[in-house]
Design a protein around this motif. Structure first.
Motif, PDB file in Angstrom:
ATOM      1  N   ASP A 100      42.343   3.119  39.288  1.00  0.00           N
ATOM      2  CA  ASP A 100      41.197   3.504  40.108  1.00  0.00           C
ATOM      3  C   ASP A 100      39.922   3.772  39.319  1.00  0.00           C
ATOM      4  OD1 ASP A 100      41.967   5.808  38.840  1.00  0.00           O
ATOM      5  OD2 ASP A 100      42.691   6.828  40.639  1.00  0.00           O
ATOM      6  N   GLY A 101      39.928   3.549  38.021  1.00  0.00           N
ATOM      7  CA  GLY A 101      38.720   3.751  37.232  1.00  0.00           C
ATOM      8  C   GLY A 101      38.495   5.177  36.767  1.00  0.00           C
ATOM      9  N   ASN A 102      39.359   6.124  37.171  1.00  0.00           N
ATOM     10  CA  ASN A 102      39.230   7.505  36.717  1.00  0.00           C
ATOM     11  C   ASN A 102      39.777   7.644  35.298  1.00  0.00           C
ATOM     12  OD1 ASN A 102      38.190   8.297  39.201  1.00  0.00           O
ATOM     13  ND2 ASN A 102      40.217   8.727  40.035  1.00  0.00           N
ATOM     14  N   ALA A 139      40.947  17.233  23.898  1.00  0.00           N
ATOM     15  CA  ALA A 139      40.508  15.848  24.075  1.00  0.00           C
ATOM     16  C   ALA A 139      38.990  15.842  24.211  1.00  0.00           C
ATOM     17  CB  ALA A 139      41.149  15.248  25.317  1.00  0.00           C
ATOM     18  N   LYS A 140      38.329  14.929  23.501  1.00  0.00           N
ATOM     19  CA  LYS A 140      36.870  14.837  23.531  1.00  0.00           C
ATOM     20  C   LYS A 140      36.449  13.478  24.072  1.00  0.00           C
ATOM     21  CE  LYS A 140      32.746  15.312  20.621  1.00  0.00           C
ATOM     22  NZ  LYS A 140      32.242  15.585  19.245  1.00  0.00           N
ATOM     23  N   LEU A 141      35.548  13.495  25.052  1.00  0.00           N
ATOM     24  CA  LEU A 141      35.054  12.281  25.688  1.00  0.00           C
ATOM     25  C   LEU A 141      33.540  12.229  25.529  1.00  0.00           C
ATOM     26  CD1 LEU A 141      35.430   9.796  27.555  1.00  0.00           C
ATOM     27  CD2 LEU A 141      35.206  11.355  29.488  1.00  0.00           C
ATOM     28  N   THR A 142      33.020  11.150  24.956  1.00  0.00           N
ATOM     29  CA  THR A 142      31.579  10.977  24.781  1.00  0.00           C
ATOM     30  C   THR A 142      31.068   9.963  25.790  1.00  0.00           C
ATOM     31  OG1 THR A 142      31.744  11.477  22.420  1.00  0.00           O
ATOM     32  CG2 THR A 142      29.751  10.359  23.165  1.00  0.00           C
ATOM     33  N   GLY A 143      30.105  10.387  26.615  1.00  0.00           N
ATOM     34  CA  GLY A 143      29.565   9.501  27.643  1.00  0.00           C
ATOM     35  C   GLY A 143      29.862  10.011  29.037  1.00  0.00           C
ATOM     36  N   ASN A 144      29.278   9.366  30.039  1.00  0.00           N
ATOM     37  CA  ASN A 144      29.459   9.777  31.421  1.00  0.00           C
ATOM     38  C   ASN A 144      30.783   9.271  31.972  1.00  0.00           C
ATOM     39  OD1 ASN A 144      26.877  10.867  31.236  1.00  0.00           O
ATOM     40  ND2 ASN A 144      25.904   9.037  32.084  1.00  0.00           N
ATOM     41  N   ALA A 145      31.278   9.965  33.001  1.00  0.00           N
ATOM     42  CA  ALA A 145      32.572   9.603  33.592  1.00  0.00           C
ATOM     43  C   ALA A 145      32.523   9.786  35.094  1.00  0.00           C
ATOM     44  CB  ALA A 145      33.677  10.452  32.977  1.00  0.00           C
ATOM     45  N   LYS A 146      33.440   9.089  35.784  1.00  0.00           N
ATOM     46  CA  LYS A 146      33.553   9.207  37.237  1.00  0.00           C
ATOM     47  C   LYS A 146      34.324  10.470  37.592  1.00  0.00           C
ATOM     48  CE  LYS A 146      35.451   6.751  41.247  1.00  0.00           C
ATOM     49  NZ  LYS A 146      36.229   5.560  41.685  1.00  0.00           N
ATOM     50  N   ILE A 167      33.531  17.232  27.148  1.00  0.00           N
ATOM     51  CA  ILE A 167      32.835  16.038  27.616  1.00  0.00           C
ATOM     52  C   ILE A 167      31.368  16.131  27.205  1.00  0.00           C
ATOM     53  CG2 ILE A 167      32.141  14.649  29.610  1.00  0.00           C
ATOM     54  CD1 ILE A 167      34.581  15.704  31.076  1.00  0.00           C
ATOM     55  N   GLU A 168      30.902  15.159  26.429  1.00  0.00           N
ATOM     56  CA  GLU A 168      29.499  15.087  26.044  1.00  0.00           C
ATOM     57  C   GLU A 168      28.806  14.083  26.962  1.00  0.00           C
ATOM     58  OE1 GLU A 168      29.373  14.204  21.888  1.00  0.00           O
ATOM     59  OE2 GLU A 168      29.971  16.240  21.301  1.00  0.00           O
ATOM     60  N   GLY A 169      28.454  14.547  28.159  1.00  0.00           N
ATOM     61  CA  GLY A 169      27.842  13.695  29.158  1.00  0.00           C
ATOM     62  C   GLY A 169      27.978  14.317  30.534  1.00  0.00           C
ATOM     63  N   ASP A 170      27.728  13.506  31.576  1.00  0.00           N
ATOM     64  CA  ASP A 170      27.830  13.953  32.967  1.00  0.00           C
ATOM     65  C   ASP A 170      29.148  13.496  33.581  1.00  0.00           C
ATOM     66  OD1 ASP A 170      25.224  14.966  32.792  1.00  0.00           O
ATOM     67  OD2 ASP A 170      24.348  13.074  33.493  1.00  0.00           O
ATOM     68  N   VAL A 171      29.593  14.225  34.598  1.00  0.00           N
ATOM     69  CA  VAL A 171      30.765  13.833  35.381  1.00  0.00           C
ATOM     70  C   VAL A 171      30.306  13.618  36.816  1.00  0.00           C
ATOM     71  CG1 VAL A 171      33.070  14.460  36.163  1.00  0.00           C
ATOM     72  CG2 VAL A 171      32.309  15.149  33.880  1.00  0.00           C
ATOM     73  N   GLU A 172      30.446  12.385  37.316  1.00  0.00           N
ATOM     74  CA  GLU A 172      29.971  12.058  38.662  1.00  0.00           C
ATOM     75  C   GLU A 172      30.843  12.664  39.751  1.00  0.00           C
ATOM     76  OE1 GLU A 172      29.738   7.859  38.933  1.00  0.00           O
ATOM     77  OE2 GLU A 172      28.373   7.634  37.219  1.00  0.00           O
ATOM     78  N   GLY A 173      32.115  12.904  39.444  1.00  0.00           N
ATOM     79  CA  GLY A 173      33.038  13.436  40.448  1.00  0.00           C
ATOM     80  C   GLY A 173      33.665  14.736  40.000  1.00  0.00           C
ATOM     81  N   ASP A 174      35.011  14.800  40.092  1.00  0.00           N
ATOM     82  CA  ASP A 174      35.749  16.025  39.778  1.00  0.00           C
ATOM     83  C   ASP A 174      36.148  16.076  38.316  1.00  0.00           C
ATOM     84  OD1 ASP A 174      35.562  16.535  42.488  1.00  0.00           O
ATOM     85  OD2 ASP A 174      37.559  15.741  42.930  1.00  0.00           O
ATOM     86  N   ASN A 207      25.857  17.479  33.656  1.00  0.00           N
ATOM     87  CA  ASN A 207      26.049  17.929  35.035  1.00  0.00           C
ATOM     88  C   ASN A 207      27.420  17.514  35.551  1.00  0.00           C
ATOM     89  OD1 ASN A 207      23.245  18.808  35.230  1.00  0.00           O
ATOM     90  ND2 ASN A 207      22.729  16.631  35.388  1.00  0.00           N
ATOM     91  N   VAL A 208      27.918  18.269  36.532  1.00  0.00           N
ATOM     92  CA  VAL A 208      29.158  17.925  37.227  1.00  0.00           C
ATOM     93  C   VAL A 208      28.852  17.872  38.717  1.00  0.00           C
ATOM     94  CG1 VAL A 208      31.538  18.552  37.715  1.00  0.00           C
ATOM     95  CG2 VAL A 208      30.573  19.032  35.457  1.00  0.00           C
ATOM     96  N   CYS A 209      29.086  16.700  39.335  1.00  0.00           N
ATOM     97  CA  CYS A 209      28.746  16.526  40.751  1.00  0.00           C
ATOM     98  C   CYS A 209      29.887  16.907  41.687  1.00  0.00           C
ATOM     99  CB  CYS A 209      28.337  15.080  41.009  1.00  0.00           C
ATOM    100  SG  CYS A 209      26.822  14.604  40.161  1.00  0.00           S
ATOM    101  N   GLY A 210      31.102  17.023  41.167  1.00  0.00           N
ATOM    102  CA  GLY A 210      32.255  17.363  41.996  1.00  0.00           C
ATOM    103  C   GLY A 210      32.798  18.736  41.672  1.00  0.00           C
ATOM    104  N   LYS A 211      34.060  18.933  41.968  1.00  0.00           N
ATOM    105  CA  LYS A 211      34.688  20.241  41.758  1.00  0.00           C
ATOM    106  C   LYS A 211      35.156  20.393  40.314  1.00  0.00           C
ATOM    107  CE  LYS A 211      39.410  18.935  43.013  1.00  0.00           C
ATOM    108  NZ  LYS A 211      40.543  19.142  43.940  1.00  0.00           N
ATOM    109  N   LEU A 212      35.244  21.661  39.889  1.00  0.00           N
ATOM    110  CA  LEU A 212      35.774  22.004  38.581  1.00  0.00           C
ATOM    111  C   LEU A 212      37.044  22.815  38.768  1.00  0.00           C
ATOM    112  CD1 LEU A 212      32.537  23.204  36.728  1.00  0.00           C
ATOM    113  CD2 LEU A 212      33.748  21.072  36.363  1.00  0.00           C
TER     114      LEU A 212
END
Length: 231
Positions: A77-79, A102-109, A119-126, A138-143
């Motif tokens: 599903d791309g997550n 775990a370290k993630l660089t960049g934006n994610a869904k 996470i070094e970036g934005d999260v579009e969802g949860d 920024n985080v657009c979904g739930k945490l």
């Protein structure tokens, strides 16, 4: 290499099932199970996925072969999922996940990790973490985190943490927190529960219940119902 008949018998016995119990789960007679295990007949091919579910194995493993790939409990599903494996077996939960980051660089869904998460970036969802979570953007979904949450930008979803949450800008969502809640700007929520202290450099607006054990610090407070032993 075990044959299909041998594997059916071995896996049935390892689960403590009688032939009658396995037959009931498969929707067949126990005589059919007996014939399979004795090698006198073989199951219908349509039953193989059900066998795999009952025995918690792959169809390859039923025939005594090593699994050609890991069977994962999600779709393509791309997550982003940062998980742990024991050999080829996916570990859904791990008590010592706090020992790994775990370290993630960049934006994610959407992001899920059964360890600490950076996470070094934005999260579009949860965004879900088994332990601590740190997001620079920024985080657009739930945490949802088992321990502390730190977000550099805005949070536009509900927050659930076993410990504290610190957000650099606004919180726009409900908050359930085991310790302190802090926002660099405003907090806009329907309810805030289980928090010890809540602070914002701007306004705190709660349309429903504000349940807090300790102090409240903000420019202006608006809420429907306030529970605070200190007031």
């Amino acid at each position: 290499m075990n044959t299909l008949s041998e594997n059916i018998a071995l896996r049935r016995k390892s689960l403590g099932f009688s032939q009658e119990t396995l037959a009931e789960k498969l929707g067949v007679t126990f005589q059919a199970v007996s014939k399979w295990e004795n090698g006198k007949s073989t199951p219908d091919i349509t039953l193989l996925p059900l066998f795999a579910d009952i025995f918690d194995c792959s169809i390859d493993e039923l025939f005594g072969r090593k699994a050609s790939k890991c069977d994962l409990p999600w779709e393509d599903d791309g997550n982003i999922r940062l998980v742990m494996f024991e050999g080829t077996k996916y570990i859904a939960k791990r008590s010592n996940g706090k020992d790994f980051t775990a370290k993630l660089t960049g934006n994610a869904k959407n992001v899920t990790a059964n360890c600490n998460l950076v996470i070094e970036g934005d999260v579009e969802g949860d965004c879900v973490s088994a332990h601590t979570m740190c997001v620079s953007g920024n985080v657009c979904g739930k945490l949802d985190s088992g321990h502390t949450i730190s977000v550099g930008g805005d949070v536009n979803g509900d927050c659930n943490t076993g410990h504290s949450i610190v957000v650099g800008c606004d919180i726009n969502g409900d908050v359930k927190c085991g310790n302190t809640v802090s926002a660099g700007h405003d907090i806009n929520a329907y309810k805030i529960t289980n928090a010890s202290n809540v602070s914002a450099n701007g306004d705190i607006t709660v349309k429903g219940d504000l349940h807090i054990e300790g102090s409240i610090t903000c420019t202006e407070l608006t809420c429907e119902s306030l529970y605070n032993p200190e007031t």
